[in-house]
Write an enzyme that holds these catalytic residues in place. Structure first.
Site, PDB file in Angstrom:
ATOM      1  CG  ASP A 166      -1.956   1.065   1.223  1.00 20.34           C
ATOM      2  OD1 ASP A 166      -1.728   2.112   0.587  1.00 20.34           O
ATOM      3  OD2 ASP A 166      -3.018   0.871   1.839  1.00 20.34           O
ATOM      4  CG  ASP A 173      -3.317   3.766  -3.557  1.00 17.73           C
ATOM      5  OD1 ASP A 173      -4.131   2.930  -3.974  1.00 17.73           O
ATOM      6  OD2 ASP A 173      -3.544   4.514  -2.584  1.00 17.73           O
ATOM      7  CD  GLU A 174      -5.136  -1.016  -2.263  1.00 16.75           C
ATOM      8  OE1 GLU A 174      -5.286  -1.550  -1.145  1.00 16.75           O
ATOM      9  OE2 GLU A 174      -6.073  -0.862  -3.078  1.00 16.75           O
TER      10      GLU A 174
END
Length: 439
Positions: free
Chosen positions: A16, A111-112
């Site tokens: 993350d 964003d992961e």
């Protein structure tokens, strides 16, 4: 399908990226590092922050905070208008950096990343070494301002939970032998899939804490959720694997695509909104062809800002930016097509039927969505062909726009908004690069 807990090993790493948009801005602008930064869609006090650096979060500025309030909470905050093309580029670069250490198995959002460990990689010391190497690879190959938190767990659901337990720059592992007690201290809202509405439903059924949730047996969990989701969560929280393993289950065929935009103040007129709608349709139609679909319907949504008196007089809702609003939407169906001109004619017909009156004079949001998508190989051609060579016209436009930028050649109705409504990133949608642009 096995529900038995694994031995004390980690099967998944969930990465993350911390305050991703704001961290990219701090990487691009070293002078912003160590200072409170908020990324905004437009430079207007009525809009909301879409990301905040950890320095800004220390003042309680976070995603969704209204810009005007953020200025009061943190007088020295640096506001940056988001550059989503840069964010897409950095997301890809980080993905590549992770791949150098361990193959990325899944991208839940921009964003992961999620990696699946195999063999001896699952042993806790080796998994921890891989996680640290991922952090170092991002630092070395992408940028020193970009940090991530990594969760290690026997399934993807728990790995995501673990990645949120220590921020920024965290590394947490949840082993089967530690479960479920290792998550007993969390709040219900810490569980992926439990938002405000779900939490309210759980409270109404007498479940207000994680301890109460974990005390339920499998039958109780099924009854609580009234679906197989309860059975799955029962096993996930205990380290079990249920096949999909916490991944989002998507349909085989994409059903829709579109774009929406909260307009800058100078575009909040009928003429400005029409120009923005044209820009959104231009991008959506180009994506439609690049992704090899036809569409059979289109919907358009307009939201209007209300004065205080209007809001009190009529039933109104509050936009996330704090604006009191009324809304209008319409859907049109037509023969399957993929050319921009046909879609533009359909949108013009809907636009002419938008509501009139004092409460509909201040549009601030427009959304255009193409629906009922059909893959090109399943589309049946019209008996009398393409009158006016509209498909060829769109193909020619695409060829130039892919080479020189997607606003190079367009219909005149979007000219006032040519430089407006840039690519925006929904956290669950990763823009794709077509030619020189991301969309």
């Amino acid at each position: 399908m096995s529900f038995a807990p694994n031995p004390d090993r980690f099967r998944f790493l969930h990465i993350d990226l911390n305050s991703f948009f704001a961290s990219v801005e701090q990487q691009l602008h070293p002078e912003y590092r160590g200072k409170p930064v908020a990324v905004v869609p437009t430079m207007a006090d009525t809009t909301c922050c879409i990301a905040a650096s950890y320095e800004a979060k220390a003042f309680n500025v976070k995603t969704g905070t209204q810009v005007g309030e953020a200025k009061k909470m943190c007088p020295g905050i640096i506001l940056v208008e988001g550059d989503h093309t840069e964010y897409a580029k950095y997301s890809k670069a980080i993905n590549d950096a992770v791949d150098l250490v361990c193959p990325v198995a899944h991208n839940p959002s921009i964003d992961e990343m999620c990696c699946e460990l195999i063999g001896r990689e699952q042993e806790p010391p080796r998994a921890r070494r891989i996680a640290l190497d991922i952090k170092q690879s991002i630092y070395k190959n992408v940028g020193e301002a970009l940090r991530c938190s990594i969760g290690m767990a026997p399934n993807r659901y728990l790995a995501k939970i673990a990645s949120d337990m220590q921020k920024p720059d965290g590394l947490i592992g949840l082993l089967p032998s530690q479960l479920p007690r290792a998550v007993a201290h969390l709040d219900l809202r810490d569980l992926p899939g439990v938002g405000a509405r779900t939490e309210a439903r759980l409270h109404a059924k007498g479940i207000t804490t994680m301890e109460q949730l974990l005390a339920l047996d499998r039958t109780g969990m099924h009854t609580l959720w009234n679906s197989v989701w309860g059975d799955r969560m029962y096993h996930w929280l205990r380290g079990g694997v249920t096949g999909d393993d916490g991944a989002t289950v998507t349909g085989d065929v994409q059903k829709s695509l579109g774009h929406s935009h909260v307009m800058a103040p100078e575009f909040r007129t009928d003429e400005g909104a029409w120009a923005i709608a044209n820009k959104l349709l231009h991008k959506a139609a180009m994506r439609l062809r690049m992704e090899k679909f036809y569409t059979g319907s289109m919907s358009i949504v307009i939201r209007y800002q209300l004065t205080r008196e209007q809001a009190e007089r009529m039933k109104s809702k509050r936009h996330f930016s704090g604006i009191k609003q009324s809304g209008w939407g319409m859907e049109a169906r037509f023969r399957q097509c993929q050319d921009t001109l046909t879609l533009l004619e359909a949108m013009r017909g809907m636009w002419q039927r938008r509501p009139q009156g004092e409460e509909f004079r201040r549009p601030f949001f427009v959304g255009v969505t193409l629906r009922d998508l059909v893959p090109e190989n399943e589309h049946q051609e019209e008996l009398f062909g393409d009158s006016g060579n509209r498909t060829q016209l769109s193909a020619t436009m695409d060829k130039l726009n892919l080479k020189y930028g997607h606003t190079t050649l367009h219909f005149g109705s979007m000219l006032p908004a040519r430089e407006s409504a840039p690519t925006r990133i929904a956290f669950t949608q990763i823009p794709v690069q077509y030619g020189v642009d991301y969309m």
